[in-house]
Design a protein around this motif. Structure first.
Motif, PDB file in Angstrom:
ATOM      1  N   ALA A 148       3.727 -11.024  14.057  1.00 29.97           N
ATOM      2  CA  ALA A 148       2.936 -12.058  13.376  1.00 29.97           C
ATOM      3  C   ALA A 148       1.525 -11.551  13.104  1.00 29.97           C
ATOM      4  CB  ALA A 148       2.914 -13.349  14.188  1.00 29.97           C
ATOM      5  N   GLU A 179       6.353 -12.722  18.632  1.00 30.42           N
ATOM      6  CA  GLU A 179       5.090 -11.976  18.664  1.00 30.42           C
ATOM      7  C   GLU A 179       4.637 -11.815  20.111  1.00 30.42           C
ATOM      8  OE1 GLU A 179       2.771 -10.264  16.520  1.00 30.42           O
ATOM      9  OE2 GLU A 179       2.053  -9.904  18.557  1.00 30.42           O
ATOM     10  N   PRO A 180       4.506 -10.562  20.599  1.00 30.16           N
ATOM     11  CA  PRO A 180       4.105 -10.365  21.996  1.00 30.16           C
ATOM     12  C   PRO A 180       2.617 -10.611  22.250  1.00 30.16           C
ATOM     13  CG  PRO A 180       4.431  -8.245  20.905  1.00 30.16           C
ATOM     14  CD  PRO A 180       4.832  -9.307  19.918  1.00 30.16           C
ATOM     15  N   ALA A 210      -9.280  -5.537  10.328  1.00 26.97           N
ATOM     16  CA  ALA A 210      -9.512  -5.280   8.895  1.00 26.97           C
ATOM     17  C   ALA A 210     -10.823  -5.870   8.399  1.00 26.97           C
ATOM     18  CB  ALA A 210      -8.361  -5.868   8.090  1.00 26.97           C
ATOM     19  N   THR A 218       6.418  -5.280  11.830  1.00 21.24           N
ATOM     20  CA  THR A 218       5.709  -4.845  13.036  1.00 21.24           C
ATOM     21  C   THR A 218       4.672  -3.746  12.752  1.00 21.24           C
ATOM     22  OG1 THR A 218       7.554  -3.362  13.512  1.00 21.24           O
ATOM     23  CG2 THR A 218       7.576  -5.489  14.608  1.00 21.24           C
ATOM     24  N   ALA A 241       4.241  -0.214  14.531  1.00 21.61           N
ATOM     25  CA  ALA A 241       5.315  -0.119  15.535  1.00 21.61           C
ATOM     26  C   ALA A 241       6.701  -0.109  14.900  1.00 21.61           C
ATOM     27  CB  ALA A 241       5.205  -1.281  16.528  1.00 21.61           C
ATOM     28  N   LEU A 288     -14.996   0.393  12.034  1.00 20.26           N
ATOM     29  CA  LEU A 288     -15.886  -0.541  11.338  1.00 20.26           C
ATOM     30  C   LEU A 288     -17.038  -0.907  12.274  1.00 20.26           C
ATOM     31  CD1 LEU A 288     -13.430  -3.098   9.633  1.00 20.26           C
ATOM     32  CD2 LEU A 288     -14.636  -1.212   8.535  1.00 20.26           C
ATOM     33  N   GLU A 332      -0.747   0.172   4.788  1.00 17.19           N
ATOM     34  CA  GLU A 332      -1.945   1.004   4.931  1.00 17.19           C
ATOM     35  C   GLU A 332      -3.209   0.129   4.911  1.00 17.19           C
ATOM     36  OE1 GLU A 332      -4.685   2.673   3.588  1.00 17.19           O
ATOM     37  OE2 GLU A 332      -4.595   4.600   4.574  1.00 17.19           O
ATOM     38  N   GLY A 348      -3.117  -4.203   3.404  1.00 17.68           N
ATOM     39  CA  GLY A 348      -2.135  -5.196   3.822  1.00 17.68           C
ATOM     40  C   GLY A 348      -2.631  -6.626   3.814  1.00 17.68           C
ATOM     41  N   VAL A 349      -3.931  -6.814   3.948  1.00 14.09           N
ATOM     42  CA  VAL A 349      -4.431  -8.185   3.860  1.00 14.09           C
ATOM     43  C   VAL A 349      -4.273  -8.640   2.403  1.00 14.09           C
ATOM     44  CG1 VAL A 349      -6.421  -9.678   4.157  1.00 14.09           C
ATOM     45  CG2 VAL A 349      -6.007  -7.818   5.782  1.00 14.09           C
ATOM     46  N   THR A 350      -4.736  -7.816   1.498  1.00 12.73           N
ATOM     47  CA  THR A 350      -4.607  -8.150   0.078  1.00 12.73           C
ATOM     48  C   THR A 350      -3.154  -8.399  -0.304  1.00 12.73           C
ATOM     49  OG1 THR A 350      -6.452  -6.660  -0.362  1.00 12.73           O
ATOM     50  CG2 THR A 350      -5.107  -7.316  -2.250  1.00 12.73           C
TER      51      THR A 350
HETATM   52  C1  LIG Z   1     -10.403  -0.506   9.719  1.00 12.50           C
HETATM   53  C2  LIG Z   1      -9.447  -1.216   8.812  1.00 12.50           C
HETATM   54  C3  LIG Z   1      -9.931  -1.894   7.698  1.00 12.50           C
HETATM   55  C4  LIG Z   1      -9.046  -2.563   6.844  1.00 12.50           C
HETATM   56  N1  LIG Z   1      -9.556  -3.262   5.794  1.00 12.50           N
HETATM   57  C5  LIG Z   1      -8.712  -3.906   4.946  1.00 12.50           C
HETATM   58  C6  LIG Z   1      -9.230  -4.654   3.848  1.00 12.50           C
HETATM   59  O1  LIG Z   1     -10.443  -4.772   3.659  1.00 12.50           O
HETATM   60  N2  LIG Z   1      -8.342  -5.227   2.989  1.00 12.50           N
HETATM   61  C7  LIG Z   1      -6.992  -5.136   3.161  1.00 12.50           C
HETATM   62  O2  LIG Z   1      -6.244  -5.652   2.326  1.00 12.50           O
HETATM   63  N3  LIG Z   1      -6.474  -4.478   4.236  1.00 12.50           N
HETATM   64  C8  LIG Z   1      -7.291  -3.852   5.109  1.00 12.50           C
HETATM   65  N4  LIG Z   1      -6.792  -3.161   6.171  1.00 12.50           N
HETATM   66  C9  LIG Z   1      -5.335  -3.011   6.304  1.00 12.50           C
HETATM   67  C10 LIG Z   1      -4.699  -4.200   7.002  1.00 12.50           C
HETATM   68  O3  LIG Z   1      -5.410  -4.511   8.173  1.00 12.50           O
HETATM   69  C11 LIG Z   1      -3.235  -3.875   7.356  1.00 12.50           C
HETATM   70  O4  LIG Z   1      -2.554  -3.306   6.252  1.00 12.50           O
HETATM   71  C12 LIG Z   1      -2.514  -5.160   7.755  1.00 12.50           C
HETATM   72  O5  LIG Z   1      -3.249  -5.869   8.724  1.00 12.50           O
HETATM   73  C13 LIG Z   1      -1.122  -4.864   8.267  1.00 12.50           C
HETATM   74  O6  LIG Z   1      -0.582  -6.082   8.697  1.00 12.50           O
HETATM   75  P1  LIG Z   1       0.822  -6.156   9.410  1.00 12.50           P
HETATM   76  O7  LIG Z   1       1.115  -7.601   9.662  1.00 12.50           O
HETATM   77  O8  LIG Z   1       1.822  -5.338   8.661  1.00 12.50           O
HETATM   78  O9  LIG Z   1       0.627  -5.372  10.795  1.00 12.50           O
HETATM   79  P2  LIG Z   1      -0.166  -5.802  12.100  1.00 12.50           P
HETATM   80  O10 LIG Z   1      -1.360  -6.607  11.788  1.00 12.50           O
HETATM   81  O11 LIG Z   1      -0.359  -4.555  12.881  1.00 12.50           O
HETATM   82  O12 LIG Z   1       0.861  -6.768  12.850  1.00 12.50           O
HETATM   83  C14 LIG Z   1       2.055  -6.279  13.433  1.00 12.50           C
HETATM   84  C15 LIG Z   1       2.426  -7.225  14.559  1.00 12.50           C
HETATM   85  O13 LIG Z   1       3.707  -6.864  15.050  1.00 12.50           O
HETATM   86  C16 LIG Z   1       3.713  -7.105  16.451  1.00 12.50           C
HETATM   87  N5  LIG Z   1       4.816  -6.319  17.055  1.00 12.50           N
HETATM   88  C17 LIG Z   1       4.872  -4.962  17.224  1.00 12.50           C
HETATM   89  N6  LIG Z   1       6.049  -4.639  17.815  1.00 12.50           N
HETATM   90  C18 LIG Z   1       6.747  -5.786  18.019  1.00 12.50           C
HETATM   91  C19 LIG Z   1       8.019  -6.098  18.567  1.00 12.50           C
HETATM   92  N7  LIG Z   1       8.843  -5.129  19.032  1.00 12.50           N
HETATM   93  N8  LIG Z   1       8.404  -7.387  18.608  1.00 12.50           N
HETATM   94  C20 LIG Z   1       7.610  -8.376  18.114  1.00 12.50           C
HETATM   95  N9  LIG Z   1       6.391  -8.131  17.565  1.00 12.50           N
HETATM   96  C21 LIG Z   1       5.963  -6.856  17.522  1.00 12.50           C
HETATM   97  C22 LIG Z   1       2.320  -6.650  16.898  1.00 12.50           C
HETATM   98  O14 LIG Z   1       1.990  -7.235  18.144  1.00 12.50           O
HETATM   99  C23 LIG Z   1       1.451  -7.142  15.745  1.00 12.50           C
HETATM  100  O15 LIG Z   1       0.907  -8.420  15.986  1.00 12.50           O
HETATM  101  C24 LIG Z   1      -7.644  -2.520   7.086  1.00 12.50           C
HETATM  102  C25 LIG Z   1      -7.162  -1.864   8.217  1.00 12.50           C
HETATM  103  C26 LIG Z   1      -8.046  -1.218   9.083  1.00 12.50           C
HETATM  104  C27 LIG Z   1      -7.506  -0.558  10.304  1.00 12.50           C
END
Ligand SMILES: Cc1cc2nc3c(=O)[nH]c(=O)nc-3n(C[C@H](O)[C@H](O)[C@H](O)COP(=O)(O)OP(=O)(O)OC[C@H]3O[C@@H](n4cnc5c(N)ncnc54)[C@H](O)[C@@H]3O)c2cc1C
Length: 369
Positions: free
Chosen positions: A14, A36-37, A48, A196, A199, A216, A332, A335-337
């Motif tokens: 999540a 979500e753990p 981000a 995930t 992960a 940041l 990468e 992901g927020v966008t």
């Molecule tokens: C420094 C930085 C700046 C950034 N700036 C921007 C920005 O300005 N604009 C933008 O669009 N993006 C930005 N990003 C990118 C963005 O943060 C990521 O692409 C996005 O948050 C990825 O989201 P996600 O949900 O895929 O992964 P995550 O946010 O990593 O979420 C994955 C979730 O899966 C859970 N999980 C893992 N394994 C398991 C399991 N086995 N069972 C259940 N749950 C599990 C984790 O606990 C975690 O909560 C930035 C990233 C960084 C690091």
């Protein structure tokens, strides 16, 4: 004691992507489980900058960003989103960069995104704190910033209000035929959507993923010092290049008056500790564009890891080699966008509808080609 429940979709993770998928699925009337753990909006999401930005150099990425930015408009009035339409200035240093900006603006305009190449006079009128010697740049006036973890919490709560069941503090240990096994022994039955982030290979080792570290810094409040999200035009080279480490000028005015300073990218750094050397390199880059930043009070520095696929595009679609398992991961630094469009694209595929944009560039099966 083992328990057993059946769902139309089990969303694993999540962060912003999983939260958005759970919201979209529950909005479609599906019976949803979320596992979500850690905290909701955990992982990379709280690290981000929250810049909602159309990157322009990969047509597939631009299509997904454009589709997503339209969905983000529904959140412009949501208090939880902390949505601020500050606009983006891509700053040109030198006439060559300014000339390149014209082609980029044309690419955005062709995708129906308002973008203008403006000269140095207009740039300094709007951003007087920039160092002398800038040549102008590209203004994308309707882009915005949000606070990603709060949006993720809002999306999960909305899904729960429609009946989604949150398995908080639980991790999916393994995927099983027809469902998932949690770390407390609970079995959930139904199609699985793995979101995930970094992960991903723990559950789907056939899909390679690298974690790309970023730093940041956030300052105390200095309202008005910078007014737009400011990036150097060379930022895309840092974001899409394969260099082991790079920095780029990327500064954001938060609605609070604080200033967020970035950004760095590193493949080989695997620990989450702040690196003083990398921080110095990143900040010096920022100071060279906005010298007044050097005198500000920094409050906090942190790191996060961007989930990065070999070709830089997210995996969105059916997981290769697994029945009834879907993937939304690998966004990468965007992901927020792109979470919004990713969720809708995935739900269209899961529900057998024609997606609004071509899903082929994101098909996870490309990892096996
Ligand atoms: C420094 C930085 C700046 C950034 N700036 C921007 C920005 O300005 N604009 C933008 O669009 N993006 C930005 N990003 C990118 C963005 O943060 C990521 O692409 C996005 O948050 C990825 O989201 P996600 O949900 O895929 O992964 P995550 O946010 O990593 O979420 C994955 C979730 O899966 C859970 N999980 C893992 N394994 C398991 C399991 N086995 N069972 C259940 N749950 C599990 C984790 O606990 C975690 O909560 C930035 C990233 C960084 C690091």
């Amino acid at each position: 004691m083992n328990t057993f429940a059946t769902y139309d979709l089990i969303v694993v993770g999540a962060g912003i992507v999983g939260a958005d998928c759970a919201d979209a699925a529950s909005g479609d009337g599906l019976r949803v489980a979320i596992v979500e753990p850690g905290p909701i909006g955990g992982g990379a999401t709280p690290a981000a900058m929250g810049h909602l930005v159309a990157m322009y150099d990969d047509p597939a990425e631009l299509a997904l960003a454009r589709y997503s930015l339209r969905q983000w408009e529904h959140f412009a009035e949501l208090k939880d989103a902390e949505f601020s339409r500050c606009g983006t200035w891509w700053v040109a240093r030198g006439e060559r960069e300014l000339a390149a900006a014209a082609a980029r603006a044309a690419r955005l305009a062709a995708a129906d995104i308002d973008a203008h190449v403006l000269d140095a006079r207009e740039l300094y009128e709007q951003e007087p704190a920039l160092a002398p010697g800038m040549s102008g740049g590209m203004l994308v006036p309707r882009e915005a910033v949000v606070y990603p973890p709060r949006v993720a919490r809002h999306l999960v709560q909305r899904a729960q209000s429609r009946g989604a069941v949150l398995h908080a503090g639980r991790r999916v240990q393994t995927l099983r035929r027809g469902g998932a096994l949690l770390d407390d022994g609970t079995s959930l039955a139904g199609p699985v959507l793995v979101a995930t982030g970094c992960a991903l290979p723990a559950l789907l080792p056939q899909l390679p993923m690298r974690a790309r570290k970023g730093h940041l810094v956030i300052t105390d409040r200095y309202p008005g010092l910078v007014r737009h999200q400011l990036l150097e035009l060379g930022y895309a080279d840092s974001a899409h290049g394969d260099a082991d480490s790079s920095v780029a000028f990327n500064v954001q005015p938060r609605p609070t008056g604080q200033i967020l300073l970035g950004s760095s990218r590193e493949f080989s750094a695997t620990d989450a500790a702040v690196s003083p050397a990398m921080l110095r390199r990143m900040l010096e880059r920022c100071f060279s564009f906005v010298p007044a930043l050097r005198g500000l009070q920094a409050l906090r520095a942190w790191t996060g890891f961007r989930p990065t696929t070999p070709d830089g595009r997210p995996y969105l679609g059916a997981a290769p080699g697994a029945d009834d398992v879907w993937v939304a991961a690998g966004h990468e630094g965007l992901g927020v966008t792109t979470a919004m469009g990713s969720a809708r694209l995935l739900l269209d595929l899961i529900q057998g509808r024609q997606p609004a944009i071509d899903p082929a560039p994101y098909a996870p099966s490309r990892a096996l080609a």
